[in-house]
Design a protein around this motif. Structure first.
Motif, PDB file in Angstrom:
ATOM      1  N   PHE A  24       0.800  -1.220   0.000  1.00 32.89           N
ATOM      2  CA  PHE A  24       0.000   0.000   0.000  1.00 32.89           C
ATOM      3  C   PHE A  24       0.834   1.273   0.000  1.00 32.89           C
ATOM      4  O   PHE A  24       0.310   2.349  -0.271  1.00 32.89           O
ATOM      5  CB  PHE A  24      -0.962  -0.006   1.193  1.00 32.89           C
ATOM      6  N   THR A  25       2.102   1.158   0.316  1.00 33.25           N
ATOM      7  CA  THR A  25       3.002   2.309   0.247  1.00 33.25           C
ATOM      8  C   THR A  25       4.028   2.036  -0.842  1.00 33.25           C
ATOM      9  O   THR A  25       5.183   1.746  -0.570  1.00 33.25           O
ATOM     10  CB  THR A  25       3.714   2.544   1.590  1.00 33.25           C
ATOM     11  N   VAL A  26       3.591   2.094  -2.067  1.00 30.26           N
ATOM     12  CA  VAL A  26       4.419   1.737  -3.208  1.00 30.26           C
ATOM     13  C   VAL A  26       5.514   2.772  -3.429  1.00 30.26           C
ATOM     14  O   VAL A  26       5.361   3.933  -3.059  1.00 30.26           O
ATOM     15  CB  VAL A  26       3.555   1.590  -4.487  1.00 30.26           C
ATOM     16  N   PRO A  27       6.640   2.353  -4.037  1.00 33.41           N
ATOM     17  CA  PRO A  27       7.715   3.312  -4.305  1.00 33.41           C
ATOM     18  C   PRO A  27       7.262   4.391  -5.281  1.00 33.41           C
ATOM     19  O   PRO A  27       6.556   4.121  -6.246  1.00 33.41           O
ATOM     20  CB  PRO A  27       8.842   2.459  -4.889  1.00 33.41           C
ATOM     21  N   GLY A  28       7.651   5.615  -5.014  1.00 31.62           N
ATOM     22  CA  GLY A  28       7.261   6.731  -5.870  1.00 31.62           C
ATOM     23  C   GLY A  28       5.951   7.353  -5.475  1.00 31.62           C
ATOM     24  O   GLY A  28       5.612   8.448  -5.927  1.00 31.62           O
ATOM     25  N   GLY A  29       5.181   6.684  -4.642  1.00 30.93           N
ATOM     26  CA  GLY A  29       3.906   7.215  -4.192  1.00 30.93           C
ATOM     27  C   GLY A  29       2.801   7.066  -5.227  1.00 30.93           C
ATOM     28  O   GLY A  29       2.968   6.464  -6.280  1.00 30.93           O
ATOM     29  N   ASN A  30       1.670   7.625  -4.912  1.00 32.81           N
ATOM     30  CA  ASN A  30       0.495   7.570  -5.775  1.00 32.81           C
ATOM     31  C   ASN A  30       0.184   8.956  -6.331  1.00 32.81           C
ATOM     32  O   ASN A  30       0.531   9.973  -5.737  1.00 32.81           O
ATOM     33  CB  ASN A  30      -0.719   7.050  -5.004  1.00 32.81           C
ATOM     34  N   ASN A  32      -1.986  12.033  -6.776  1.00 32.77           N
ATOM     35  CA  ASN A  32      -2.943  12.634  -5.845  1.00 32.77           C
ATOM     36  C   ASN A  32      -4.362  12.674  -6.400  1.00 32.77           C
ATOM     37  O   ASN A  32      -5.332  12.614  -5.647  1.00 32.77           O
ATOM     38  CB  ASN A  32      -2.496  14.048  -5.461  1.00 32.77           C
ATOM     39  N   ASN A  33      -4.508  12.768  -7.704  1.00 31.62           N
ATOM     40  CA  ASN A  33      -5.849  12.866  -8.297  1.00 31.62           C
ATOM     41  C   ASN A  33      -6.511  11.508  -8.454  1.00 31.62           C
ATOM     42  O   ASN A  33      -7.701  11.357  -8.182  1.00 31.62           O
ATOM     43  CB  ASN A  33      -5.768  13.563  -9.658  1.00 31.62           C
ATOM     44  N   THR A  34      -5.761  10.534  -8.938  1.00 31.32           N
ATOM     45  CA  THR A  34      -6.361   9.234  -9.242  1.00 31.32           C
ATOM     46  C   THR A  34      -6.062   8.163  -8.205  1.00 31.32           C
ATOM     47  O   THR A  34      -6.786   7.176  -8.115  1.00 31.32           O
ATOM     48  CB  THR A  34      -5.865   8.732 -10.610  1.00 31.32           C
ATOM     49  N   GLY A  35      -4.972   8.307  -7.446  1.00 29.67           N
ATOM     50  CA  GLY A  35      -4.580   7.287  -6.476  1.00 29.67           C
ATOM     51  C   GLY A  35      -3.816   6.137  -7.082  1.00 29.67           C
ATOM     52  O   GLY A  35      -3.498   5.165  -6.408  1.00 29.67           O
ATOM     53  N   ILE A  36      -3.518   6.231  -8.380  1.00 29.59           N
ATOM     54  CA  ILE A  36      -2.782   5.175  -9.092  1.00 29.59           C
ATOM     55  C   ILE A  36      -1.291   5.392  -8.863  1.00 29.59           C
ATOM     56  O   ILE A  36      -0.817   6.526  -8.866  1.00 29.59           O
ATOM     57  CB  ILE A  36      -3.130   5.210 -10.594  1.00 29.59           C
ATOM     58  N   PRO A  37      -0.516   4.302  -8.661  1.00 26.14           N
ATOM     59  CA  PRO A  37       0.927   4.453  -8.440  1.00 26.14           C
ATOM     60  C   PRO A  37       1.625   5.172  -9.596  1.00 26.14           C
ATOM     61  O   PRO A  37       1.290   4.988 -10.767  1.00 26.14           O
ATOM     62  CB  PRO A  37       1.425   3.014  -8.324  1.00 26.14           C
ATOM     63  N   MET A  38       2.612   5.981  -9.241  1.00 27.96           N
ATOM     64  CA  MET A  38       3.327   6.790 -10.233  1.00 27.96           C
ATOM     65  C   MET A  38       4.163   5.932 -11.190  1.00 27.96           C
ATOM     66  O   MET A  38       4.274   6.250 -12.362  1.00 27.96           O
ATOM     67  CB  MET A  38       4.246   7.795  -9.522  1.00 27.96           C
ATOM     68  N   VAL A  47       7.442  -6.200 -11.468  1.00 29.67           N
ATOM     69  CA  VAL A  47       8.291  -7.114 -10.694  1.00 29.67           C
ATOM     70  C   VAL A  47       8.102  -6.840  -9.202  1.00 29.67           C
ATOM     71  O   VAL A  47       8.010  -7.776  -8.393  1.00 29.67           O
ATOM     72  CB  VAL A  47       9.771  -6.974 -11.099  1.00 29.67           C
ATOM     73  N   PHE A  48       8.022  -5.572  -8.831  1.00 30.51           N
ATOM     74  CA  PHE A  48       7.775  -5.188  -7.446  1.00 30.51           C
ATOM     75  C   PHE A  48       6.449  -5.777  -6.956  1.00 30.51           C
ATOM     76  O   PHE A  48       6.391  -6.388  -5.882  1.00 30.51           O
ATOM     77  CB  PHE A  48       7.760  -3.661  -7.310  1.00 30.51           C
ATOM     78  N   ALA A  49       5.400  -5.580  -7.723  1.00 29.08           N
ATOM     79  CA  ALA A  49       4.066  -6.018  -7.301  1.00 29.08           C
ATOM     80  C   ALA A  49       3.980  -7.544  -7.185  1.00 29.08           C
ATOM     81  O   ALA A  49       3.447  -8.072  -6.202  1.00 29.08           O
ATOM     82  CB  ALA A  49       3.019  -5.502  -8.280  1.00 29.08           C
ATOM     83  N   ILE A  50       4.521  -8.247  -8.170  1.00 28.60           N
ATOM     84  CA  ILE A  50       4.468  -9.711  -8.150  1.00 28.60           C
ATOM     85  C   ILE A  50       5.327 -10.270  -7.019  1.00 28.60           C
ATOM     86  O   ILE A  50       4.901 -11.178  -6.292  1.00 28.60           O
ATOM     87  CB  ILE A  50       4.880 -10.279  -9.518  1.00 28.60           C
ATOM     88  N   SER A  51       6.529  -9.729  -6.847  1.00 20.98           N
ATOM     89  CA  SER A  51       7.406 -10.202  -5.770  1.00 20.98           C
ATOM     90  C   SER A  51       6.811  -9.914  -4.403  1.00 20.98           C
ATOM     91  O   SER A  51       6.919 -10.738  -3.488  1.00 20.98           O
ATOM     92  CB  SER A  51       8.778  -9.557  -5.892  1.00 20.98           C
ATOM     93  N   ASP A  52       6.176  -8.765  -4.254  1.00 17.32           N
ATOM     94  CA  ASP A  52       5.529  -8.442  -2.990  1.00 17.32           C
ATOM     95  C   ASP A  52       4.393  -9.418  -2.690  1.00 17.32           C
ATOM     96  O   ASP A  52       4.253  -9.882  -1.557  1.00 17.32           O
ATOM     97  CB  ASP A  52       5.002  -7.004  -3.031  1.00 17.32           C
ATOM     98  N   ALA A  53       3.612  -9.741  -3.698  1.00 17.50           N
ATOM     99  CA  ALA A  53       2.515 -10.691  -3.510  1.00 17.50           C
ATOM    100  C   ALA A  53       3.038 -12.086  -3.166  1.00 17.50           C
ATOM    101  O   ALA A  53       2.508 -12.757  -2.269  1.00 17.50           O
ATOM    102  CB  ALA A  53       1.654 -10.748  -4.770  1.00 17.50           C
ATOM    103  N   ILE A  54       4.092 -12.519  -3.856  1.00 16.06           N
ATOM    104  CA  ILE A  54       4.674 -13.832  -3.567  1.00 16.06           C
ATOM    105  C   ILE A  54       5.231 -13.866  -2.151  1.00 16.06           C
ATOM    106  O   ILE A  54       5.042 -14.849  -1.416  1.00 16.06           O
ATOM    107  CB  ILE A  54       5.746 -14.193  -4.611  1.00 16.06           C
ATOM    108  N   ALA A  55       5.917 -12.803  -1.747  1.00 12.74           N
ATOM    109  CA  ALA A  55       6.463 -12.748  -0.387  1.00 12.74           C
ATOM    110  C   ALA A  55       5.363 -12.792   0.659  1.00 12.74           C
ATOM    111  O   ALA A  55       5.488 -13.475   1.680  1.00 12.74           O
ATOM    112  CB  ALA A  55       7.314 -11.498  -0.214  1.00 12.74           C
ATOM    113  N   LEU A  56       4.277 -12.077   0.410  1.00 12.01           N
ATOM    114  CA  LEU A  56       3.163 -12.064   1.363  1.00 12.01           C
ATOM    115  C   LEU A  56       2.495 -13.439   1.460  1.00 12.01           C
ATOM    116  O   LEU A  56       2.228 -13.939   2.558  1.00 12.01           O
ATOM    117  CB  LEU A  56       2.141 -11.000   0.969  1.00 12.01           C
TER     118      LEU A  56
END
Length: 165
Positions: A24-30, A32-38, A47-56
């Motif tokens: 939920f605290t992705v690198p680069g932030g979100n 402000n208007n849409t909330g989508i990661p930068m 790779v970040f998202a998939i690795s984070d999910a696998i680790a969790l």
């Protein structure tokens, strides 16, 4: 086995907590208007998202395996196959979660310092391999002993069929 399970469960819980927060605290932030990661358009972000999910997922699986060891009834038959199998699965998934956590850490540095200092990302990625190698070398003897005592001894004492009587 009980001490190993309880200590490993603490580590797996810490990894699960950090990986949940990292989702939920992705690198680069979100934005402000849409909330989508930068960095969503970068391939490294996937790779970040998939690795984070696998680790969790693997750390959660590890927690459940170690919890099932701690809450076992400790019957005599459980020590033959059930508990060692749970310990093997728990240690393996803990190793996978540590590995993918280090991948998340390295990818985060790559995303943040991509354009400015590439050598920082490469150096951090190399140093991120140290905990993985250390955990593997320290826990491999335990895993090998559990596998050998659980499955190797069964083949040693198994009755054989004689071809000629």
């Amino acid at each position: 086995m009980k001490n190993t399970a309880s200590q490993s469960m603490v580590v797996a819980t810490l990894i699960a907590t950090v990986m949940f927060a990292a989702a939920f605290t992705v690198p680069g932030g979100n934005d402000n208007n849409t909330g989508i990661p930068m960095f969503r358009k970068h391939s490294s972000f996937m790779v970040f998202a998939i690795s984070d999910a696998i680790a969790l997922v693997t750390s959660s699986t590890s927690i459940l395996m170690f919890l099932s060891i701690l809450t076992s009834r400790y019957a005599e038959n459980d020590f033959v196959e059930s508990l060692p199998f749970k310990l093997m699965i728990g240690l393996t998934t803990l190793f996978i979660s540590i590995t993918t956590m280090m991948v998340v850490f390295g990818v985060t540095f790559f995303l943040v310092f991509d354009r400015y200092m590439v050598w920082v990302s490469i150096t951090v990625a190399l140093f991120a391999c140290v905990p993985i190698i250390l955990f593997a070398t320290l826990q491999y003897p335990l895993l090998a002993d559990v596998i050998h005592s659980t499955y190797g001894s069964r083949l040693l004492f198994q009755p054989r069929k004689h071809m000629l009587y």
